[in-house]
Write an enzyme that holds these catalytic residues in place. Structure first.
Site, PDB file in Angstrom:
ATOM      1  CE  LYS A 195      -0.556   0.074   5.052  1.00  0.00           C
ATOM      2  NZ  LYS A 195      -1.521   0.107   6.178  1.00  0.00           N
ATOM      3  NE  ARG A 214      -6.918   1.046  11.857  1.00  0.00           N
ATOM      4  CZ  ARG A 214      -5.671   0.802  11.480  1.00  0.00           C
ATOM      5  NH1 ARG A 214      -4.758   1.758  11.537  1.00  0.00           N
ATOM      6  NH2 ARG A 214      -5.314  -0.408  11.078  1.00  0.00           N
ATOM      7  CE1 TYR A 273      11.639  32.273   3.622  1.00  0.00           C
ATOM      8  CE2 TYR A 273      11.982  29.898   3.446  1.00  0.00           C
ATOM      9  CZ  TYR A 273      11.731  31.128   2.849  1.00  0.00           C
ATOM     10  OH  TYR A 273      11.574  31.204   1.485  1.00  0.00           O
ATOM     11  CG  MET A 299       8.871  23.910  -1.509  1.00  0.00           C
ATOM     12  SD  MET A 299       7.858  24.944  -2.597  1.00  0.00           S
ATOM     13  CE  MET A 299       6.643  25.560  -1.424  1.00  0.00           C
TER      14      MET A 299
END
Length: 360
Positions: free
Chosen positions: A38, A134, A256, A304
């Site tokens: 998966k 779940r 940043y 990024m």
């Protein structure tokens, strides 16, 4: 036009995947070990992984039918188990046509099954909620569910549940969950599946007719550093290269937010990878990377497309040098711990803009 300029890559060692599968399959030699593919094989490319394992694995597993159809499109013929079962009534027909086994976990899926004419003759699994809370039918519902299935459907039925704390070797909960499932198995005479990767490693008594091998297949440990997990070989090495080197003075910051300031004259390397590539944005200053045989710390915020690394104490570092973010020389667990996350998330979040390069 296919052209790759940037050297950021995820190197996938297919031979490591095969060796991991063989090691874990041998730990549960009386079970059928399912390879879970998966989330694009946990970020490793499901079609490539499936082809590497198809001669050794009888059954693959994915989360939903779209992922299974992609394997068929890639030429994979093995049985595929759909772990979340049908999302639509039409999924039953698709499953039958494509040799997909369906996991049923809710009454609405059971109603779909009963409405099919002629009766559905494909392979069925029943998810039992033994404490994960779940997905799954409650233990006390199983008798009623079984009464609604035909003799043919029950014949190859697999009862399945999922550990909530299999990674915790001193926890009593896994044994309690397993006892609930085994009581149903004894009552109804069905095959069963309980063990995930952590179950295979930590709870041999949970090895059933089928085990579902996920994370550990890819060489990452679901149980931390343990003698049983040490033979695992990381299948993915995430790497990028240095694209700039410069020096900052005491008190200067980088990136940043000014959240890191130099306490000495510091030589910085800018590396071409960032959170858009799947490197965790919340990786803290001090998170190690591996360059030319040594570790160096991340400094400042992850951007990024770039990170910055303190290479002051490294020798012979140059623009173009390869930086390993995790893999064969640097454990992904260390990066996860420094990013307040888990190895599962890091693997599955490596973005599509990072080319996969296959070896082995």
């Amino acid at each position: 036009m296919s052209y790759t300029s940037r050297l950021t890559q995820a190197i996938i060692n297919l031979d490591a995947l095969v060796k991991n599968y063989q090691y874990l399959d041998n730990l549960a030699s009386n079970s059928n070990t399912i390879a879970v593919l998966k989330a694009d094989a946990y970020g490793h490319d499901a079609s490539k992984v499936a082809h590497a394992l198809s001669s050794k694995v009888k059954v693959f597993a994915v989360a939903f039918i779209d992922e299974a159809l992609a394997l068929r499109d890639a030429g994979i013929k093995n049985t595929v188990l759909i772990l979340e079962g049908p999302f639509n009534e039409s999924d039953f027909e698709i499953a039958l046509e494509n040799n997909f086994a369906l996991m049923l976990h809710s009454n609405y899926q059971l109603e779909w099954l009963k409405s099919i004419t002629p009766e559905f003759s494909g392979e069925l699994w029943l998810k039992v909620d033994t404490g994960m809370n779940r997905l799954g039918f409650q233990v006390e519902q199983i008798d009623n569910v079984m009464s609604q299935l035909s003799a043919q459907q029950i014949n190859n039925l697999v009862l399945c549940s999922h550990f909530a704390t299999a990674d915790q070797i001193d926890c009593a909960r896994p044994a309690k969950q397993l006892a609930k499932l085994k009581a149903l198995v004894a009552k109804h005479g069905c095959k069963y599946s309980m063990a995930n990767s952590a179950g295979i490693l930590n709870w041999p008594e949970s090895h059933g007719h089928y085990n579902r091998l996920g994370l550990a297949l890819y060489g990452a440990s679901p149980i931390g550093d343990s003698p049983k997990s040490q033979p695992l070989i990381p299948a993915m090495t995430l790497q990028a290269n240095i694209i700039a080197i410069h020096t900052v003075n005491v008190g200067e910051s980088v990136g940043y937010g000014n959240n890191w300031q130099a306490e000495r004259e510091t030589k910085l390397a800018t590396v071409a990878i960032g959170y858009a590539d799947g490197y965790p944005r919340n990786a803290k200053s001090g998170t190690p990377v591996f360059i030319n045989g040594a570790q160096a710390p991340l400094v400042g915020r992850v951007s990024m497309d770039m990170i910055t690394v303190d290479i002051t104490d490294l020798k012979h570092t140059a623009i173009g040098d390869t930086v390993e973010l995790w893999g064969k020389n640097l454990s992904i667990d260390i990066v996860a711990q420094n990013s307040d996350t888990i190895n599962y998330e890091l693997l599955t979040r490596v973005s599509k803009r990072v080319p996969r390069v296959f070896t082995g």
